[in-house]
Design a protein around this motif. Sequence first.
Motif, PDB file in Angstrom:
ATOM      1  N   GLN A 108       0.830  -1.206   0.000  1.00 21.98           N
ATOM      2  CA  GLN A 108       0.000   0.000   0.000  1.00 21.98           C
ATOM      3  C   GLN A 108       0.866   1.260   0.000  1.00 21.98           C
ATOM      4  OE1 GLN A 108      -2.411  -0.831   3.511  1.00 21.98           O
ATOM      5  NE2 GLN A 108      -4.194  -1.307   2.244  1.00 21.98           N
ATOM      6  N   ALA A 109       1.946   1.231   0.764  1.00 17.38           N
ATOM      7  CA  ALA A 109       2.827   2.401   0.840  1.00 17.38           C
ATOM      8  C   ALA A 109       3.539   2.661  -0.481  1.00 17.38           C
ATOM      9  CB  ALA A 109       3.845   2.210   1.958  1.00 17.38           C
ATOM     10  N   LYS A 110       3.844   1.596  -1.208  1.00 13.86           N
ATOM     11  CA  LYS A 110       4.548   1.725  -2.488  1.00 13.86           C
ATOM     12  C   LYS A 110       3.615   2.024  -3.658  1.00 13.86           C
ATOM     13  CE  LYS A 110       8.460  -1.415  -1.578  1.00 13.86           C
ATOM     14  NZ  LYS A 110       9.067  -2.697  -1.988  1.00 13.86           N
ATOM     15  N   THR A 115       9.034   4.361  -3.300  1.00 14.24           N
ATOM     16  CA  THR A 115       9.657   3.174  -2.702  1.00 14.24           C
ATOM     17  C   THR A 115      10.153   3.427  -1.285  1.00 14.24           C
ATOM     18  OG1 THR A 115      10.371   2.539  -4.910  1.00 14.24           O
ATOM     19  CG2 THR A 115      11.394   1.393  -3.074  1.00 14.24           C
ATOM     20  N   HIS A 116      10.629   4.626  -1.011  1.00 12.26           N
ATOM     21  CA  HIS A 116      11.194   4.904   0.310  1.00 12.26           C
ATOM     22  C   HIS A 116      10.126   4.794   1.406  1.00 12.26           C
ATOM     23  CE1 HIS A 116       9.422   8.828  -0.678  1.00 12.26           C
ATOM     24  NE2 HIS A 116       9.519   9.147   0.598  1.00 12.26           N
ATOM     25  N   VAL A 121       7.685   2.034   6.207  1.00 11.01           N
ATOM     26  CA  VAL A 121       6.585   1.248   6.798  1.00 11.01           C
ATOM     27  C   VAL A 121       7.085  -0.116   7.240  1.00 11.01           C
ATOM     28  CG1 VAL A 121       4.429   0.043   6.233  1.00 11.01           C
ATOM     29  CG2 VAL A 121       4.720   2.461   5.612  1.00 11.01           C
ATOM     30  N   ASN A 122       7.885  -0.748   6.406  1.00 13.46           N
ATOM     31  CA  ASN A 122       8.432  -2.064   6.731  1.00 13.46           C
ATOM     32  C   ASN A 122       9.275  -1.999   8.008  1.00 13.46           C
ATOM     33  OD1 ASN A 122       9.132  -4.944   5.927  1.00 13.46           O
ATOM     34  ND2 ASN A 122      11.171  -4.019   5.980  1.00 13.46           N
ATOM     35  N   GLY A 123      10.142  -0.998   8.091  1.00 15.61           N
ATOM     36  CA  GLY A 123      11.030  -0.874   9.250  1.00 15.61           C
ATOM     37  C   GLY A 123      10.263  -0.610  10.528  1.00 15.61           C
ATOM     38  N   LEU A 124       9.261   0.286  10.466  1.00 11.69           N
ATOM     39  CA  LEU A 124       8.512   0.625  11.674  1.00 11.69           C
ATOM     40  C   LEU A 124       7.704  -0.577  12.168  1.00 11.69           C
ATOM     41  CD1 LEU A 124       6.756   3.887  12.572  1.00 11.69           C
ATOM     42  CD2 LEU A 124       5.480   1.765  12.825  1.00 11.69           C
ATOM     43  N   LEU A 125       7.029  -1.266  11.247  1.00 16.82           N
ATOM     44  CA  LEU A 125       6.189  -2.395  11.662  1.00 16.82           C
ATOM     45  C   LEU A 125       7.022  -3.542  12.223  1.00 16.82           C
ATOM     46  CD1 LEU A 125       3.564  -2.420   8.770  1.00 16.82           C
ATOM     47  CD2 LEU A 125       3.262  -1.577  11.099  1.00 16.82           C
ATOM     48  N   ARG A 126       8.147  -3.816  11.603  1.00 19.05           N
ATOM     49  CA  ARG A 126       8.987  -4.902  12.112  1.00 19.05           C
ATOM     50  C   ARG A 126       9.598  -4.519  13.466  1.00 19.05           C
ATOM     51  NH1 ARG A 126       8.783  -8.903   8.807  1.00 19.05           N
ATOM     52  NH2 ARG A 126       8.426  -8.597   6.570  1.00 19.05           N
TER      53      ARG A 126
END
Length: 452
Positions: A108-110, A115-116, A121-126
């Motif tokens: 959804q973010a991409k 892309t950034h 989003v990936n970093g925050l959720l993980r």
Amino acid sequence: MVNPNPRDLALQALNNFDQKGLLPRYFLEQSFQKYPGLSGRDKSLCVHITNGVLRWRLRLDWYVEQCLDFPFNKLEARILNILRIALYQILFMDRIPESAAVNEAVKQAKAEGRTHLGRFVNGLLRGVIRKKEGLKPFPEGVGKVKRLSIEYSFPQWIVEKWIRELGEARTISLLKASNEIPKLVIRVNTLKTTRPALIERLVAKGISVSPARFSPIGICIEGLNAPVAELEAFNKGLFVVQGEAAQLCGLLLRPPEGACVLELCAGVGGKATHLAEQVGSQGRILGLDIKRGTLVRLRQTCERLGISWVYPLVADATRPLEKLLKKRFQRILIDSPCSALGVIARHPDIKWARKESHIEELSRLQGQILTRACEVLAPGGSLLYVTCTISREENEGLVESFLEEHPEMYVVDLAGSAPPLVREFVDEEGFFRTWPDVHGLDGFFAAMLAKK
């Protein structure tokens, strides 16, 4: 037409709510009509995620804020909703794999080619997943109201209001209950079937049901994986969707068979059709509402239920009604517009759609409607005033101020006039009340008034 991903529909619903104020339940209703091929399971997931985010929005935002290295208010609204959707699945939905929630959020973010944002989003959720056991549900060192506001995800003004009216302990109890996911409750159309017969019919279709706890014509449905309107029994007019507290209110006015009843602010007809069942085909229900589209739905409901003696009328209930109606009524029901703070569990968007200033505006509107109803109430007649809110200014406070201005009216103690099965909900002042935390029902208020 390609069916959308349910998470994408949830995101659209939340974004539209933030940007345009369109209530998510209406957006999703329109979307489900637009995409008839969407499976029942996907519809249910979409509704569950959307309501879950609305139910826990402030708590989810606090979790996000703990993981940011820049000010929370700098976060884009669309990205925030993507994070809310993912975090709700990770923290509140056991059956959704964490990896699936993260991957869908990254997509959804991409989506706009940035892309950034996907990496962010990936970093925050993980990061949340790694330390979720240590996440605090509220910040330390803040005042009582703000702590409760974040912990239970309610606007501070509602927390303050309920503490002022009910006390702190009762407010906490009410906040907890208002975050519970309520059961789906239906009301049997007694013109076509009985509760035992409808239960048997639904069970035969593999649907898990049980008799409602308080209403003699209510049925609770659990674990339905498709919209209730898709059920065969619904389309045959064997029931309407209506909460149990609203069903109990429909039993209070007690119109005799063949009576003519006026309902002001009739809406889509939940109470009008209930009254129609009570008065029978020799009676008449006049359902007045200011919104033409709402009355179109009322007429459709009546056609589905096989009721031809409800007559919709478009009119403004705050204006004089004597010339329009040309008669007086022995029975009047006001299904009053209100802040709806008693049905937040069922409609969590109400928390964020309502503002404190609305209470005074609604109280003034309610007073005008009561006055107009009084003008067309016959001497000796009964008027039932109903709200679905927990707000003194709109409930007993409004009744008290109305009676001061109308000495010809008085309160009828429902402890003596209501059906026996409803009397346990009558308080010391003679008013009907149901509470989410006490009864496990929507929060309703009703006052029976009569003219000398």
